[in-house]
Design a protein around this motif. Structure first.
Motif, mmCIF file in Angstrom:
data_model
loop_
_atom_site.group_PDB
_atom_site.id
_atom_site.type_symbol
_atom_site.label_atom_id
_atom_site.label_comp_id
_atom_site.label_asym_id
_atom_site.label_seq_id
_atom_site.Cartn_x
_atom_site.Cartn_y
_atom_site.Cartn_z
ATOM 1 N N VAL A 1 0.826 -1.208 0.000
ATOM 2 C CA VAL A 1 0.000 0.000 0.000
ATOM 3 C C VAL A 1 0.855 1.249 0.000
ATOM 4 C CG1 VAL A 1 -1.852 1.228 1.215
ATOM 5 C CG2 VAL A 1 -1.798 -1.270 1.219
ATOM 6 N N GLY A 2 1.975 1.213 0.657
ATOM 7 C CA GLY A 2 2.873 2.363 0.746
ATOM 8 C C GLY A 2 4.248 1.883 1.158
ATOM 9 N N PRO A 3 5.124 2.810 1.577
ATOM 10 C CA PRO A 3 6.484 2.415 1.956
ATOM 11 C C PRO A 3 6.526 1.387 3.084
ATOM 12 C CG PRO A 3 6.307 4.793 1.726
ATOM 13 C CD PRO A 3 4.913 4.257 1.653
ATOM 14 N N VAL A 4 5.563 1.439 4.003
ATOM 15 C CA VAL A 4 5.587 0.514 5.147
ATOM 16 C C VAL A 4 4.276 -0.236 5.331
ATOM 17 C CG1 VAL A 4 7.331 1.833 6.399
ATOM 18 C CG2 VAL A 4 4.916 2.392 6.718
ATOM 19 N N ASP A 5 3.241 0.147 4.605
ATOM 20 C CA ASP A 5 1.926 -0.465 4.809
ATOM 21 C C ASP A 5 1.675 -1.573 3.784
ATOM 22 O OD1 ASP A 5 1.330 1.249 6.910
ATOM 23 O OD2 ASP A 5 0.570 2.787 5.542
ATOM 24 N N SER A 6 0.924 -2.564 4.186
ATOM 25 C CA SER A 6 0.585 -3.660 3.285
ATOM 26 C C SER A 6 -0.798 -4.195 3.637
ATOM 27 C CB SER A 6 1.618 -4.791 3.385
ATOM 28 O OG SER A 6 1.667 -5.307 4.703
ATOM 29 N N SER A 7 -1.347 -4.990 2.735
ATOM 30 C CA SER A 7 -2.647 -5.602 2.957
ATOM 31 C C SER A 7 -2.671 -6.950 2.265
ATOM 32 C CB SER A 7 -3.768 -4.701 2.417
ATOM 33 O OG SER A 7 -3.701 -4.631 0.995
ATOM 34 N N ILE A 8 -3.716 -7.715 2.557
ATOM 35 C CA ILE A 8 -3.919 -8.995 1.880
ATOM 36 C C ILE A 8 -5.286 -8.977 1.213
ATOM 37 C CG2 ILE A 8 -2.410 -10.413 3.314
ATOM 38 C CD1 ILE A 8 -4.889 -11.234 4.918
ATOM 39 N N THR A 9 -5.387 -9.687 0.105
ATOM 40 C CA THR A 9 -6.680 -9.903 -0.543
ATOM 41 C C THR A 9 -7.070 -11.357 -0.338
ATOM 42 O OG1 THR A 9 -6.298 -8.194 -2.214
ATOM 43 C CG2 THR A 9 -7.953 -9.877 -2.717
ATOM 44 N N ILE A 10 -8.201 -11.559 0.337
ATOM 45 C CA ILE A 10 -8.709 -12.901 0.617
ATOM 46 C C ILE A 10 -9.774 -13.213 -0.419
ATOM 47 C CG2 ILE A 10 -9.777 -14.383 2.348
ATOM 48 C CD1 ILE A 10 -8.874 -12.309 4.457
ATOM 49 N N GLU A 11 -9.514 -14.220 -1.243
ATOM 50 C CA GLU A 11 -10.447 -14.583 -2.313
ATOM 51 C C GLU A 11 -10.093 -15.964 -2.843
ATOM 52 O OE1 GLU A 11 -12.195 -12.611 -6.441
ATOM 53 O OE2 GLU A 11 -10.151 -12.193 -5.827
ATOM 54 N N PRO A 12 -11.023 -16.898 -2.875
ATOM 55 C CA PRO A 12 -12.419 -16.787 -2.440
ATOM 56 C C PRO A 12 -12.566 -16.984 -0.937
ATOM 57 C CG PRO A 12 -12.040 -18.963 -3.314
ATOM 58 C CD PRO A 12 -10.752 -18.203 -3.493
#
Length: 204
Positions: free
Chosen positions: A69-80
């Motif tokens: 997401v940015g220099p230090v931020d992140s996320s996960i996509t859960i699918e399905p």
């Protein structure tokens, strides 16, 4: 969770931000469990979903992507994602945590301490054993999700693989034409017989 559940039933997808600095290097199986505390989650009491206080696993899904997401931020996509047939209790004498060793229980508690957490492979294996021992109905969900995460790669030099790939493409074309859910054909393993048709390998 209460705000999103109606949407998840349609999209089967959720993107969740991760705490800054969360170590996910030991990625394990890349399965995600969504946990709610029934003391704060509005429920339909007529269905008897939550008979006790405590935390419950209510959804399970595949982590398809880690997003920056940015220099230090992140996320996960859960699918399905799939909703559990019934909430799986974590707490109490009959809860999953009671079946874990103190070390694995501490790892799970650490993962549950924030808005999102992470368990390594050894803790996941212990958690999976406890889950399937107490809730065998989850076996088909976990098998299906793991197959989505590790799809079979066809070998173009193999005659059976070429035939299955052609049949898969035909089946996927039919799902697009008929608006049949694509996820119904998304998990597949090679059938025991090389002469079996493609649908014989589908994991329901």
């Amino acid at each position: 969770m209460a705000e999103n559940e109606s949407d998840w039933l349609l999209t089967e997808r959720f993107t969740k931000g991760l705490p800054t600095g969360l170590d996910t290097s030991d990625t394990g199986t890349r399965l995600a469990f969504l946990v709610c505390d029934n003391r704060t989650h509005p429920t339909n009491n007529s269905r008897g979903e939550f008979s006790e206080h405590g935390r419950f696993i209510t959804w399970v899904g595949s982590v398809q992507r880690f997003n920056t997401v940015g220099p230090v931020d992140s996320s996960i996509t859960i699918e399905p994602m799939r909703r559990c047939p019934r909430p799986v209790p974590l707490d109490g004498p009959d809860g999953i945590l009671a079946a874990l060793s103190p070390t694995h229980r501490a790892h799970v508690e650490q993962a549950l301490s924030g808005s999102a957490g992470h368990c390594g492979m050894t803790t996941w294996q212990a958690l999976q054993e406890a889950l399937l021992r107490s809730h065998p109905e989850l076996a088909r969900y976990i098998e299906w999700l793991l197959a989505n995460l590790d799809p079979v790669r066809f070998d173009v030099e193999d005659a059976a693989d070429r035939a299955w790939q052609e049949q898969r493409d035909a089946a996927q074309s039919l799902t697009r034409v008929t608006d049949f859910p694509h996820s119904a054909l998304s998990a597949w393993g090679r059938p025991a017989s090389r002469d079996a048709p493609y649908p014989a390998g589908l994991i329901p």
